[in-house]
Write an enzyme that holds these catalytic residues in place. Structure first.
Site, PDB file in Angstrom:
ATOM      1  N   ASP A  16       0.763  -1.127  -0.109  1.00 36.01           N
ATOM      2  CA  ASP A  16      -0.078   0.067  -0.215  1.00 36.01           C
ATOM      3  C   ASP A  16       0.849   1.138   0.144  1.00 36.01           C
ATOM      4  O   ASP A  16       0.641   2.358  -0.870  1.00 36.01           O
ATOM      5  CB  ASP A  16      -0.783   0.078   1.280  1.00 36.01           C
ATOM      6  N   ARG A  95      -1.444   5.552  16.497  1.00 30.66           N
ATOM      7  CA  ARG A  95      -1.661   6.995  15.333  1.00 30.66           C
ATOM      8  C   ARG A  95      -1.344   8.154  15.668  1.00 30.66           C
ATOM      9  O   ARG A  95      -0.724   8.755  14.858  1.00 30.66           O
ATOM     10  CB  ARG A  95      -2.966   6.552  14.772  1.00 30.66           C
ATOM     11  N   ASP A 124      -8.454   4.551  11.448  1.00 23.95           N
ATOM     12  CA  ASP A 124      -7.071   5.011  11.240  1.00 23.95           C
ATOM     13  C   ASP A 124      -7.099   6.301  10.569  1.00 23.95           C
ATOM     14  O   ASP A 124      -6.366   7.283  11.138  1.00 23.95           O
ATOM     15  CB  ASP A 124      -6.033   4.097  10.890  1.00 23.95           C
ATOM     16  N   SER A 175      -5.240  -8.876   7.484  1.00 25.71           N
ATOM     17  CA  SER A 175      -4.565  -7.876   7.573  1.00 25.71           C
ATOM     18  C   SER A 175      -4.252  -7.342   9.183  1.00 25.71           C
ATOM     19  O   SER A 175      -5.037  -7.619   9.992  1.00 25.71           O
ATOM     20  CB  SER A 175      -5.776  -6.597   7.248  1.00 25.71           C
TER      21      SER A 175
HETATM   22  N1  ARG Z   1     -10.088  -1.842  15.136  1.00 19.62           N
HETATM   23  C1  ARG Z   1      -8.673  -1.331  15.608  1.00 19.62           C
HETATM   24  C2  ARG Z   1      -8.818  -0.043  15.730  1.00 19.62           C
HETATM   25  O1  ARG Z   1      -9.613   0.714  15.156  1.00 19.62           O
HETATM   26  C3  ARG Z   1      -7.658  -1.877  14.881  1.00 19.62           C
HETATM   27  C4  ARG Z   1      -7.289  -1.286  13.511  1.00 19.62           C
HETATM   28  C5  ARG Z   1      -6.033  -2.011  13.000  1.00 19.62           C
HETATM   29  N2  ARG Z   1      -5.719  -1.028  11.711  1.00 19.62           N
HETATM   30  C6  ARG Z   1      -5.173  -1.543  10.519  1.00 19.62           C
HETATM   31  N3  ARG Z   1      -4.843  -0.633   9.759  1.00 19.62           N
HETATM   32  N4  ARG Z   1      -4.866  -2.734  10.279  1.00 19.62           N
HETATM   33  O2  ARG Z   1      -7.958   0.661  16.614  1.00 19.62           O
END
Ligand code: ARG
Length: 407
Positions: A16, A95, A124, A175
């Site tokens: 990505d 993040r 994110d 993922s």
């Molecule tokens: N659901 C979790 C969150 O929103 C994990 C997200 C994982 N992010 C990713 N880009 N795979 O914090």
């Protein structure tokens, strides 16, 4: 629109963000790559070499583990931050730090934008964009994966045509996002909430049935709300978390399978493994029950839930979150002591707790006749405590007319 501008991209070395990097170059922008170590484990490729090969003007690789733990994980421990009462928020905590580091790098190179590889369906993107708005409102935030909306095969095709190495081995259907505080696994067969995760999903935790047959006791020492020792050995927080991840994970503790409400309105099925986070927050709560007053504990529980939501929702650098930090911090001065956990085949149970300033008093609580508790005072207290109930009954009649039985 980015023609001639400098942009700093959060780069992971994966497909990505490699596609993003190339795309920026083709737009006539000058892309810089920033790779951060948050304890996610060694990358499979030399990210700096790869970024420069793809066309980054420069590539920075920075170890942000200590800052992550001190500035993000530590306050989350004090706040017992668990979204939905379960998810220890490792991605959500990472993040805002990544965004902050992107902003710092943007200032260093004189960039006008920062960029990330988030899709348009997750949390994110919100966290990156809102954090940047909070701390550097002059910078633009670009999310090419979201905006271009390329499918996986399209990305592969785009990369191949431009000589960017694409994953050669058969791709994992999952993922994954990971850092020191935990690991999330999504997608593929896990999108069916009725599908039980197979063992290949997990990396940090053993299958409980394969975990050692003998229980392991681990003693976590806390100083003013933060873990400072393991089994009596003082350790810096980063090392303590790394070590605890392996001890607790070996016993199959720290797996979380949940359906969660994303900020963008989607319900998603999430698998998490967070051995150290699970054990630390459990132990921390236990020590708080020994050292904080009933009132503080009750009020703090509401604060904790709100704190977790703000963290989840990308509102880390906002006035409410900062104000809640001040409240939580004040409560933690008393939270010093030790908690002993017993780890056994997927479960962690509290085996004991001590604190030099414990509010628990055996003299008061004991059922022995020599208790210092004044039982005579209890009778008077109850007479007044129950006065409103007695009054109501007197006016409305007894059982038949008690609230809840009225028609
Ligand atoms: N659901 C979790 C969150 O929103 C994990 C997200 C994982 N992010 C990713 N880009 N795979 O914090």
């Amino acid at each position: 629109m980015l023609q001639g501008e400098k942009v700093v991209l959060a780069y992971s070395g994966g497909l990505d963000t490699s596609v993003c990097l190339k795309w920026f170059e083709e737009q006539g922008a000058t892309p810089y790559a920033l790779y951060l170590d948050l304890g996610q484990g060694e990358p499979e490729v030399d990210v700096k070499v790869k970024a420069l090969e793809i066309g980054a003007a420069d590539a920075f690789v920075r170890d942000a583990r200590e800052e992550f733990v001190e500035e993000y994980v530590a306050p989350a421990i004090k706040a017992n931050a668990l979204y939905g009462g379960r998810y220890p928020l490792f991605t959500a905590l990472g993040r805002p730090l990544i965004a902050k580091k992107l902003v710092e790098a943007a200032r260093e190179v004189g960039a006008t934008s920062i960029a990330h590889g988030s899709t348009g369906k997750g949390n994110d993107q919100v966290r990156f964009d809102v954090t940047t708005a909070s701390i550097a409102p002059d910078l633009k935030v670009v999310a090419p994966v979201r905006d271009l909306n390329m499918s996986r095969p399209e990305e592969m095709e785009y990369a191949r045509e431009r000589g960017i190495p694409v994953p050669a081995t058969k791709e994992s259907p999952y993922s994954v996002d990971a850092n020191l505080w935990g690991r999330s696994i999504e997608a593929g067969p896990l999108e069916d909430p009725d599908h039980e995760p197979t063992p290949d999903v997990y990396e940090m935790t053993a299958e409980p049935e394969d975990a050692p047959d003998r229980p392991r006791y681990v003693e976590i020492g806390f100083t003013e709300g933060l873990p400072t020792s393991l089994d009596g050995r003082d350790l810096p927080l980063v090392d303590l978390i790394v070590e605890l991840n392996s001890i607790v994970g070996e016993h199959g503790v720290g797996r979380i399978d949940m359906v969660e409400d994303r900020l963008v309105g989607i319900k998603s099925r999430e698998i998490y493994e967070a051995p150290a986070a699970t054990a630390i927050i459990q132990a921390h709560k236990e020590l708080e029950s020994l050292t904080l007053t009933k009132d503080v504990l009750r009020f703090k529980a509401g604060v904790e839930q709100r704190y977790a939501e703000l963290t989840y929702d990308g509102l880390w650098f906002t006035p409410l979150k900062v104000a809640l930090d001040a409240f939580v911090e004040e409560t933690q001065r008393a939270v010093t002591g030790t908690v002993r956990l017993k780890l056994y085949k997927g479960s962690a149970t509290v085996a004991g707790r001590t604190a030099s300033k414990a509010l628990y008093s055996k003299e008061l609580a004991t059922y022995d006749p020599n208790s210092t508790f004044d039982e005579a005072a209890a009778a008077g207290f109850i007479a007044l405590w129950g006065l409103p109930a007695r009054q109501w009954a007197g006016v409305h009649g007894g059982t038949e007319a008690a609230p809840g039985t009225l028609r």
